[in-house]
Design a protein around this motif. Structure first.
Motif, PDB file in Angstrom:
ATOM      1  N   ILE A  64     -42.220  -3.031 -10.630  1.00  0.00           N
ATOM      2  CA  ILE A  64     -42.901  -2.692 -12.193  1.00  0.00           C
ATOM      3  C   ILE A  64     -43.452  -1.102 -12.031  1.00  0.00           C
ATOM      4  O   ILE A  64     -44.577  -1.484 -10.886  1.00  0.00           O
ATOM      5  CB  ILE A  64     -43.573  -3.913 -12.875  1.00  0.00           C
ATOM      6  N   GLY A  91     -35.514  -3.164 -16.079  1.00  0.00           N
ATOM      7  CA  GLY A  91     -37.102  -3.115 -14.466  1.00  0.00           C
ATOM      8  C   GLY A  91     -37.444  -4.869 -15.498  1.00  0.00           C
ATOM      9  O   GLY A  91     -36.880  -5.863 -15.492  1.00  0.00           O
ATOM     10  N   SER A  92     -39.041  -4.800 -15.239  1.00  0.00           N
ATOM     11  CA  SER A  92     -39.782  -5.817 -15.121  1.00  0.00           C
ATOM     12  C   SER A  92     -39.792  -6.476 -16.929  1.00  0.00           C
ATOM     13  O   SER A  92     -40.286  -7.134 -17.584  1.00  0.00           O
ATOM     14  CB  SER A  92     -41.125  -6.197 -15.156  1.00  0.00           C
ATOM     15  N   GLN A  95     -42.463  -1.954 -19.305  1.00  0.00           N
ATOM     16  CA  GLN A  95     -42.814  -0.646 -20.439  1.00  0.00           C
ATOM     17  C   GLN A  95     -41.832  -0.843 -21.755  1.00  0.00           C
ATOM     18  O   GLN A  95     -43.291  -1.058 -23.109  1.00  0.00           O
ATOM     19  CB  GLN A  95     -41.675   0.001 -19.973  1.00  0.00           C
ATOM     20  N   ILE A 109     -31.644  -0.023 -21.637  1.00  0.00           N
ATOM     21  CA  ILE A 109     -30.387  -0.157 -20.524  1.00  0.00           C
ATOM     22  C   ILE A 109     -31.241  -0.423 -18.672  1.00  0.00           C
ATOM     23  O   ILE A 109     -32.092   0.318 -18.261  1.00  0.00           O
ATOM     24  CB  ILE A 109     -29.871   0.964 -20.490  1.00  0.00           C
ATOM     25  N   LEU A 112     -28.862  -3.715 -13.260  1.00  0.00           N
ATOM     26  CA  LEU A 112     -28.825  -4.978 -12.390  1.00  0.00           C
ATOM     27  C   LEU A 112     -28.791  -5.725 -13.478  1.00  0.00           C
ATOM     28  O   LEU A 112     -30.079  -6.156 -14.038  1.00  0.00           O
ATOM     29  CB  LEU A 112     -29.963  -4.843 -11.556  1.00  0.00           C
ATOM     30  N   GLY A 138     -27.271   3.745 -17.525  1.00  0.00           N
ATOM     31  CA  GLY A 138     -27.746   4.613 -18.563  1.00  0.00           C
ATOM     32  C   GLY A 138     -28.098   5.582 -18.193  1.00  0.00           C
ATOM     33  O   GLY A 138     -28.696   6.232 -19.297  1.00  0.00           O
ATOM     34  N   THR A 154     -36.971   5.544 -16.907  1.00  0.00           N
ATOM     35  CA  THR A 154     -38.339   4.806 -15.843  1.00  0.00           C
ATOM     36  C   THR A 154     -37.755   4.612 -14.697  1.00  0.00           C
ATOM     37  O   THR A 154     -38.259   3.927 -14.235  1.00  0.00           O
ATOM     38  CB  THR A 154     -38.830   3.260 -16.442  1.00  0.00           C
ATOM     39  N   ALA A 155     -36.809   5.944 -14.035  1.00  0.00           N
ATOM     40  CA  ALA A 155     -36.732   6.392 -12.569  1.00  0.00           C
ATOM     41  C   ALA A 155     -35.603   7.782 -12.637  1.00  0.00           C
ATOM     42  O   ALA A 155     -35.916   8.061 -13.113  1.00  0.00           O
ATOM     43  CB  ALA A 155     -35.028   4.963 -12.806  1.00  0.00           C
TER      44      ALA A 155
HETATM   45  N1  SAH Z   1     -39.602   0.045 -17.050  1.00  0.00           N
HETATM   46  C1  SAH Z   1     -39.457  -0.679 -15.809  1.00  0.00           C
HETATM   47  C2  SAH Z   1     -39.544  -0.421 -14.034  1.00  0.00           C
HETATM   48  C3  SAH Z   1     -38.664  -0.207 -13.459  1.00  0.00           C
HETATM   49  S1  SAH Z   1     -38.030   0.127 -12.360  1.00  0.00           S
HETATM   50  C4  SAH Z   1     -40.850  -1.741 -16.139  1.00  0.00           C
HETATM   51  O1  SAH Z   1     -41.579  -1.564 -16.860  1.00  0.00           O
HETATM   52  O2  SAH Z   1     -40.834  -2.508 -15.067  1.00  0.00           O
HETATM   53  C5  SAH Z   1     -35.993   1.490 -12.267  1.00  0.00           C
HETATM   54  C6  SAH Z   1     -34.864   0.413 -13.383  1.00  0.00           C
HETATM   55  O3  SAH Z   1     -34.361   1.398 -13.427  1.00  0.00           O
HETATM   56  C7  SAH Z   1     -34.896  -0.638 -11.934  1.00  0.00           C
HETATM   57  O4  SAH Z   1     -35.083  -1.584 -12.278  1.00  0.00           O
HETATM   58  C8  SAH Z   1     -33.228  -0.224 -11.332  1.00  0.00           C
HETATM   59  O5  SAH Z   1     -32.331  -0.921 -11.670  1.00  0.00           O
HETATM   60  C9  SAH Z   1     -32.937   0.715 -12.567  1.00  0.00           C
HETATM   61  N2  SAH Z   1     -32.185   1.434 -12.873  1.00  0.00           N
HETATM   62  C10 SAH Z   1     -31.680   3.063 -11.559  1.00  0.00           C
HETATM   63  N3  SAH Z   1     -30.976   3.283 -12.107  1.00  0.00           N
HETATM   64  C11 SAH Z   1     -30.646   3.097 -13.063  1.00  0.00           C
HETATM   65  C12 SAH Z   1     -29.417   3.502 -14.005  1.00  0.00           C
HETATM   66  N4  SAH Z   1     -28.431   4.607 -14.082  1.00  0.00           N
HETATM   67  N5  SAH Z   1     -29.211   2.422 -15.129  1.00  0.00           N
HETATM   68  C13 SAH Z   1     -30.396   1.700 -16.146  1.00  0.00           C
HETATM   69  N6  SAH Z   1     -31.043   1.024 -14.968  1.00  0.00           N
HETATM   70  C14 SAH Z   1     -30.987   1.833 -13.692  1.00  0.00           C
END
Ligand code: SAH
Length: 218
Positions: A64, A91-92, A95, A109, A112, A138, A154-155
């Motif tokens: 998170i 993710g969690s 956000q 999106i 996992l 995503g 967010t990655a």
């Molecule tokens: N926004 C989240 C933070 C997530 S961390 C929160 O508020 O908790 C980043 C997330 O991006 C992880 O769960 C990871 O599995 C996901 N992720 C990574 N590559 C991705 C992709 N191509 N499409 C969708 N999700 C992805």
């Protein structure tokens, strides 16, 4: 300690205070953070850290995000309340919870499935009905629902997210951490006459964006 705690309307007050001290001033955003329980989005064994201003593991090697980062990214989206927002990396779900209060619709999106389902259960429990969920890559966006007014990644992306940029309306804003796998620049991209106008505002560190326009599978 009383066994029954009265309902606290500001479970995120400490988080709002911390981000305010770090320069976040948008009153709507601070109010949303103060009313949201970050504890709900953190696994039980990490709950004692829920109010710390740092990223926390949520399983499956994901985290998170740090509350300050959530606040900065949200502030950069400059939401007025009418926007359709696409989030990459559910993710969690924290956000997405913040976005769902500041925008009209959130499309989120996650690659996992376990995380997507867990986030959805929490957000459904909070009565958030303006969030749609998709499990998949995503980096390719959500073509059936495009275009979007705002897009938040967010990655950490290895480069310019072109498929996502193409799904942004004219004048829209895309926020994404762009860089290598250890550190990125938080990049703000606005579509102006069909072209990207980019600026980076600070260094950051996110987990890897994995997909067609991200890093290859781990
Ligand atoms: N926004 C989240 C933070 C997530 S961390 C929160 O508020 O908790 C980043 C997330 O991006 C992880 O769960 C990871 O599995 C996901 N992720 C990574 N590559 C991705 C992709 N191509 N499409 C969708 N999700 C992805």
């Amino acid at each position: 300690m009383p066994s029954h705690r009265p309902h606290d309307p500001f479970p995120g007050a400490a988080i709002a205070d911390q981000v305010r001290q770090h320069g976040i001033h948008d009153p709507r955003l601070l109010d949303v953070l103060a009313r949201l329980s970050r504890e709900k989005f953190v696994p039980p064994d990490e709950r004692r850290h829920a109010l710390d201003d740092r990223a926390i593991p949520i399983g499956q090697e994901q985290t998170i995000s740090q509350p300050f980062m959530v606040a900065v990214m949200t502030q950069e989206l400059a939401l007025s309340g009418t926007e359709r927002v696409l989030e990459i990396g559910t993710g969690s779900g924290y956000q997405a919870a913040v976005l769902s209060e500041l925008a009209s619709e959130v499309f989120t999106i996650e690659r996992l499935v376990t995380l997507s389902l867990r986030a959805r259960a929490i957000l459904d429990g909070l009565g958030r009905t303006n969030i749609r969920y998709l499990v998949g890559d995503g980096t390719l966006g959500w073509p059936a629902e495009a275009p979007f007014d705002r897009i938040l990644v967010t990655a950490g992306a290895p480069g310019f997210p072109s498929a996502l940029f193409n799904q942004l309306i004219e004048g829209g804003i895309l926020v994404a951490p762009v860089g290598d796998e250890f550190s990125q620049e938080l990049t703000i991209i606005q579509k102006q006459n069909g072209r990207p106008e980019s600026r980076s505002i600070m260094g950051c560190r996110f987990v890897k964006l994995i997909g067609a326009e991200g890093w290859s599978n781990p």
